[in-house]
Motif scaffolding. Sequence first.
Motif, short mmCIF file in Angstrom:
data_model
loop_
_atom_site.label_atom_id
_atom_site.label_comp_id
_atom_site.label_asym_id
_atom_site.label_seq_id
_atom_site.Cartn_x
_atom_site.Cartn_y
_atom_site.Cartn_z
N LEU A 1 0.71 -1.17 -0.15
CA LEU A 1 0.11 -0.18 -0.12
C LEU A 1 0.79 1.55 -0.23
O LEU A 1 1.72 1.51 0.84
CB LEU A 1 -1.02 -0.03 1.32
N TYR A 2 0.53 2.14 -0.95
CA TYR A 2 1.31 3.27 -1.20
C TYR A 2 0.07 4.35 -0.44
O TYR A 2 -0.83 4.61 -1.07
CB TYR A 2 1.63 3.61 -2.69
N GLU A 3 0.73 5.37 0.49
CA GLU A 3 -0.18 6.47 0.89
C GLU A 3 0.54 7.65 0.81
O GLU A 3 1.89 7.73 1.20
CB GLU A 3 -0.62 6.04 2.39
N GLN A 4 -0.01 8.95 0.37
CA GLN A 4 0.54 10.24 0.52
C GLN A 4 0.16 10.79 1.70
O GLN A 4 -1.01 11.05 1.92
CB GLN A 4 0.30 11.03 -0.63
N ILE A 5 0.94 11.05 2.57
CA ILE A 5 0.61 11.92 3.91
C ILE A 5 0.63 13.40 3.81
O ILE A 5 1.84 13.80 3.88
CB ILE A 5 1.35 11.16 5.19
N ASP A 6 -0.30 14.10 3.70
CA ASP A 6 -0.12 15.58 3.88
C ASP A 6 0.57 16.14 2.82
O ASP A 6 1.03 17.33 3.10
CB ASP A 6 0.15 16.07 5.26
N HIS A 7 0.75 15.47 1.81
CA HIS A 7 1.60 15.96 0.78
C HIS A 7 3.00 16.26 1.00
O HIS A 7 3.77 16.76 0.20
CB HIS A 7 0.73 17.17 -0.19
N THR A 8 3.39 15.69 2.05
CA THR A 8 4.71 15.88 2.64
C THR A 8 5.57 14.46 2.80
O THR A 8 6.63 14.74 3.30
CB THR A 8 4.88 16.85 4.05
N GLU A 9 4.80 13.48 2.57
CA GLU A 9 5.41 12.14 2.87
C GLU A 9 5.06 11.13 2.32
O GLU A 9 3.55 10.96 2.02
CB GLU A 9 5.36 12.10 4.58
N LEU A 10 5.56 10.40 1.53
CA LEU A 10 4.99 9.13 0.91
C LEU A 10 5.63 7.88 1.81
O LEU A 10 6.56 7.69 2.16
CB LEU A 10 5.91 8.93 -0.45
N LYS A 11 4.35 7.10 2.40
CA LYS A 11 4.40 6.07 2.95
C LYS A 11 4.00 4.54 2.24
O LYS A 11 3.25 4.76 1.71
CB LYS A 11 3.47 6.12 4.25
N LEU A 12 5.04 3.60 2.08
CA LEU A 12 4.98 2.36 1.60
C LEU A 12 4.53 1.27 2.73
O LEU A 12 5.85 1.24 3.50
CB LEU A 12 6.10 2.09 0.72
N THR A 13 3.69 0.63 2.96
CA THR A 13 3.49 -0.48 3.74
C THR A 13 3.58 -1.87 2.74
O THR A 13 2.90 -2.07 1.90
CB THR A 13 2.01 -0.46 4.33
N ILE A 14 4.64 -2.73 3.31
CA ILE A 14 4.77 -4.17 2.56
C ILE A 14 4.41 -5.00 3.91
O ILE A 14 4.87 -5.09 4.94
CB ILE A 14 6.12 -4.08 2.28
N TYR A 15 3.52 -6.00 3.32
CA TYR A 15 2.82 -6.70 4.35
C TYR A 15 3.52 -8.08 4.39
O TYR A 15 4.11 -8.69 3.28
CB TYR A 15 1.32 -7.21 3.94
N ALA A 16 3.87 -8.75 5.70
CA ALA A 16 4.45 -9.71 5.94
C ALA A 16 3.87 -11.07 5.49
O ALA A 16 2.82 -11.35 5.69
CB ALA A 16 4.95 -9.98 7.19
N ALA A 17 4.83 -11.94 4.97
CA ALA A 17 4.23 -13.31 4.56
C ALA A 17 4.43 -14.03 5.96
O ALA A 17 5.09 -13.81 6.81
CB ALA A 17 4.93 -14.00 3.60
#
Length: 423
Positions: free
Chosen positions: A393-409
């Motif tokens: 999941l990619y999320e843009q937080i307040d246009h100041t940060e890009l957050k990537l979440t990679i889920y664990a197997a």
Amino acid sequence: MIDTTDLIRELIYQIRLGEDSAYEFKSITIKGDKVTAPHRDSVADELAAFANANGGILVLGVADKTREVEGIPLADLDTVDKWLSNIATAIDPALYIEIRLVEIPNRQGEAKPVVWVRVAKSVFVHRSPHGYFHRVGSSKRAMSPELLFRLEQQRSMVRLIRFDEQLVPQANQQAIAPELKARFLRGDLPEKTQLKKLYLIGEDESGQLCLTVSGVLLLTARPADFLSSAYVQCVAYSGTERNAEYQLDAQDCDGPVDEQIRLALTFVKRNMRTEAVKRPGRIDIPQYDLAAVFEAIVNAVAHRDYSMHGARIRLHLFADRLEISTPGGLPNSLTIDSMDANSITRNETLVNLLSRYYPADPISKRQNLIERRGEGVPTILAASERLSLRRPLYEQIDHTELKLTIYAASREKNGLVAQFSAE
């Protein structure tokens, strides 16, 4: 760094002439272990005014009205040094200052210690306790809203357009680590010419050679000494929340950027779990596809917004996921939905050099650290989803940060067992 003899000669000459747009003199009073005058907020305003203009020099121990060299007691020099350092870090954003302790003669010919402080022109706009100031002639002036707007616009545009080619005033040639520049030198051309052509160094307004932002990131042993947030913060937790009580491991990866990438990947390898099942032979199930993690770390380091003061890359490992938060919103017209189809570079010079001069980690199965084919995000998404059966999941937080979440197997949920059964 200016030679001490030349510094003293220039200082004596300037004291004779008095203050101007580049020089400020101040008497100093110390009682016990505290500086009682001048007020620290006033000094902060002076330092910020220099940084917001063209830089300048503050001399403590010289009266501004009489130009008398009053000096500072030797026993108090350390107190003054710490006092100045605290003032500089209280300015927003924090200000880099160069402090020298020198002795100069007064009118009677007696050597008196003074504190010489140099402030370089900044690529940021600095706010001090009483607001925004700049230097006009021999005094500081509060900026009008119109001037502040123009300066913010000018310096923010510098940050957005080729910020990685901008000069870092306090990073001179002595900051270059010899072993780090070797990879860039080819043939018989002079070293200076080659590094300038690659936008790793340049000349400031006075003709002095300085490193660029890319030069600091690639040629210095610790870029954070010049760009305070240029490192990767890694933390591993045993649970699913940020809680210091459940912290397993932590590391600040703060070498040159290729070393930051290597250290961050090693941190993930060290802290992720590998489970196993038998079908009938053993099947190892790592939590993360390391090639995907490698791509994610490279993207974070290469494409982050280095102009954002105080913002660092954060890599946090939890029991069920990996989060990588990168300073800066998506550049230009790029959106979350178009990331896997389009590739837009924020730091063109940095990315170009990483793609030409740096071999990749063997785990990535490619030749260079960056291969400019726009395949990084698709690799992260596809490889991670194949392993964990959950799309990152990619999320843009307040246009100041890009957050990537990679889920664990895990043993319970992974794509490896099904693949084995199909075979």
